[in-house]
Motif scaffolding. Structure first.
Motif, mmCIF file in Angstrom:
data_model
loop_
_atom_site.group_PDB
_atom_site.id
_atom_site.type_symbol
_atom_site.label_atom_id
_atom_site.label_comp_id
_atom_site.label_asym_id
_atom_site.label_seq_id
_atom_site.Cartn_x
_atom_site.Cartn_y
_atom_site.Cartn_z
ATOM 1 N N PHE A 21 25.504 52.492 23.022
ATOM 2 C CA PHE A 21 26.505 52.907 24.409
ATOM 3 C C PHE A 21 26.874 52.029 24.980
ATOM 4 O O PHE A 21 25.278 51.128 25.809
ATOM 5 C CB PHE A 21 26.123 53.995 23.860
ATOM 6 N N VAL A 22 27.898 51.874 25.626
ATOM 7 C CA VAL A 22 28.179 50.908 26.270
ATOM 8 C C VAL A 22 28.927 51.632 28.138
ATOM 9 O O VAL A 22 29.615 52.534 27.633
ATOM 10 C CB VAL A 22 29.689 49.887 25.283
ATOM 11 N N ASP A 23 29.131 51.758 28.888
ATOM 12 C CA ASP A 23 29.370 51.755 30.136
ATOM 13 C C ASP A 23 30.797 51.217 30.453
ATOM 14 O O ASP A 23 31.377 52.086 30.860
ATOM 15 C CB ASP A 23 28.385 51.909 31.887
ATOM 16 N N THR A 24 30.965 49.906 30.293
ATOM 17 C CA THR A 24 31.856 49.652 31.050
ATOM 18 C C THR A 24 33.107 49.537 29.852
ATOM 19 O O THR A 24 33.188 49.923 28.217
ATOM 20 C CB THR A 24 31.509 47.595 30.802
ATOM 21 N N PRO A 25 34.386 49.241 29.921
ATOM 22 C CA PRO A 25 35.668 50.104 28.982
ATOM 23 C C PRO A 25 35.858 48.820 28.501
ATOM 24 O O PRO A 25 35.404 47.425 27.814
ATOM 25 C CB PRO A 25 36.727 49.454 30.489
ATOM 26 N N VAL A 26 36.273 48.848 27.293
ATOM 27 C CA VAL A 26 36.142 48.458 25.751
ATOM 28 C C VAL A 26 37.069 46.868 25.936
ATOM 29 O O VAL A 26 38.363 47.046 27.321
ATOM 30 C CB VAL A 26 37.283 48.308 24.917
ATOM 31 N N PRO A 27 36.939 45.411 26.127
ATOM 32 C CA PRO A 27 38.073 44.592 27.282
ATOM 33 C C PRO A 27 39.771 44.690 25.913
ATOM 34 O O PRO A 27 39.608 44.921 24.584
ATOM 35 C CB PRO A 27 37.598 43.357 26.326
ATOM 36 N N SER A 28 40.712 44.248 27.037
ATOM 37 C CA SER A 28 41.891 44.241 26.453
ATOM 38 C C SER A 28 42.044 43.315 25.401
ATOM 39 O O SER A 28 41.299 42.433 25.407
ATOM 40 C CB SER A 28 42.659 44.018 27.309
ATOM 41 N N THR A 29 42.949 43.250 24.815
ATOM 42 C CA THR A 29 42.705 42.216 23.650
ATOM 43 C C THR A 29 43.997 40.982 23.657
ATOM 44 O O THR A 29 44.487 40.424 23.031
ATOM 45 C CB THR A 29 43.423 43.201 22.470
ATOM 46 N N SER A 30 44.230 41.261 25.113
ATOM 47 C CA SER A 30 45.402 40.137 25.480
ATOM 48 C C SER A 30 44.303 39.106 25.781
ATOM 49 O O SER A 30 43.412 38.471 24.690
ATOM 50 C CB SER A 30 45.085 40.581 27.452
ATOM 51 N N ALA A 31 44.455 37.930 25.450
ATOM 52 C CA ALA A 31 44.651 36.739 26.167
ATOM 53 C C ALA A 31 43.539 36.031 26.510
ATOM 54 O O ALA A 31 42.576 34.954 26.192
ATOM 55 C CB ALA A 31 45.413 34.916 26.389
ATOM 56 N N SER A 32 43.498 36.502 27.660
ATOM 57 C CA SER A 32 42.077 36.541 29.333
ATOM 58 C C SER A 32 41.325 37.548 28.510
ATOM 59 O O SER A 32 41.511 38.832 28.021
ATOM 60 C CB SER A 32 42.712 36.950 29.991
ATOM 61 N N SER A 33 40.182 37.107 28.945
ATOM 62 C CA SER A 33 38.869 37.788 28.607
ATOM 63 C C SER A 33 38.265 38.155 29.717
ATOM 64 O O SER A 33 36.953 38.795 29.305
ATOM 65 C CB SER A 33 37.876 36.906 27.555
ATOM 66 N N THR A 34 39.041 38.366 30.567
ATOM 67 C CA THR A 34 38.817 38.993 32.549
ATOM 68 C C THR A 34 39.559 40.115 32.315
ATOM 69 O O THR A 34 40.393 40.758 32.114
ATOM 70 C CB THR A 34 38.803 37.617 33.002
ATOM 71 N N THR A 35 38.571 41.447 32.208
ATOM 72 C CA THR A 35 38.626 42.720 33.080
ATOM 73 C C THR A 35 38.608 43.076 34.042
ATOM 74 O O THR A 35 37.170 42.373 34.322
ATOM 75 C CB THR A 35 38.133 43.493 31.874
ATOM 76 N N THR A 36 39.172 44.402 34.411
ATOM 77 C CA THR A 36 38.835 44.377 35.544
ATOM 78 C C THR A 36 37.678 45.457 35.415
ATOM 79 O O THR A 36 37.965 47.139 35.439
ATOM 80 C CB THR A 36 39.682 45.307 36.487
ATOM 81 N N ALA A 37 36.295 45.514 36.765
ATOM 82 C CA ALA A 37 35.459 47.011 36.416
ATOM 83 C C ALA A 37 35.816 47.821 37.321
ATOM 84 O O ALA A 37 36.731 47.945 38.202
ATOM 85 C CB ALA A 37 34.445 46.270 37.096
#
Length: 175
Positions: free
Chosen positions: A107-123
């Motif tokens: 189980f993961v608390d952080t959202p699934v990263p988007s499939t865009s080219a960037s691997s940076t997501t907003t917490a």
């Protein structure tokens, strides 16, 4: 005749009023102790609500959605043994149910990263995180996560493909 009825009604009312006054909270002698403060939120901090676990999305290690948790199977002591995952279908039609061991889910608390080219997501707290959420998954919620609601995780991760889940034996409820 009416005077008799009025007198009986007044006496009855007086008797009821005296028994109600005799039962004030200060005058009772209750030997039962008050329930422990376990019903407060702080006593269960870090626990998850089962009602929020139903419908939780399940992803694989590649962040592809496999399905969602349809049910949880408990033993007689209340321990969760398995999660029933609905795979495929549309709005429940044509869905293939499979039971997987609960300890195989992460189980993961952080959202699934988007499939865009960037691997940076907003917490959720407004900060940024980098990388995949599945690599840091734990079986318990992380205490450093600034998630807005600590009563359930964001999603679950199961190491399989959708085809592997569909090829598993279908789970059927015994009657």
């Amino acid at each position: 005749m009416i005077a008799k009825h009025i007198t009986v009604a007044l006496i009855g009312s007086a008797l009821l009023a005296t028994t109600a006054v005799a039962q004030t909270p200060g005058s009772t002698t209750n030997t039962m102790s008050a329930p422990a403060a376990a019903s407060s939120e702080s006593g269960y901090h870090g626990d998850w609500r089962s009602s929020k676990m139903i419908g939780l999305n399940v992803y694989n290690d590649s962040n592809e959605k496999l399905g969602s948790i349809s049910d949880m199977l408990l033993d007689k002591s209340g321990k969760i043994n398995a999660a029933v995952i609905g795979v495929g279908g549309f709005l429940g039609v044509g869905e293939h149910l499979v039971a997987v061991s609960f300890d195989k889910l992460k189980f993961v608390d952080t959202p699934v990263p988007s499939t865009s080219a960037s691997s940076t997501t907003t917490a959720p707290s407004g900060g940024t995180t980098t990388g995949s959420t599945t690599g840091s998954a734990t079986s318990a919620p992380a205490t450093t996560t600034a998630k807005s609601n600590p009563w359930y995780p964001d999603h679950a991760v199961f190491s399989a493909t959708k085809d592997q889940l569909k090829s598993m034996p279908e789970f059927k409820y015994a009657e």
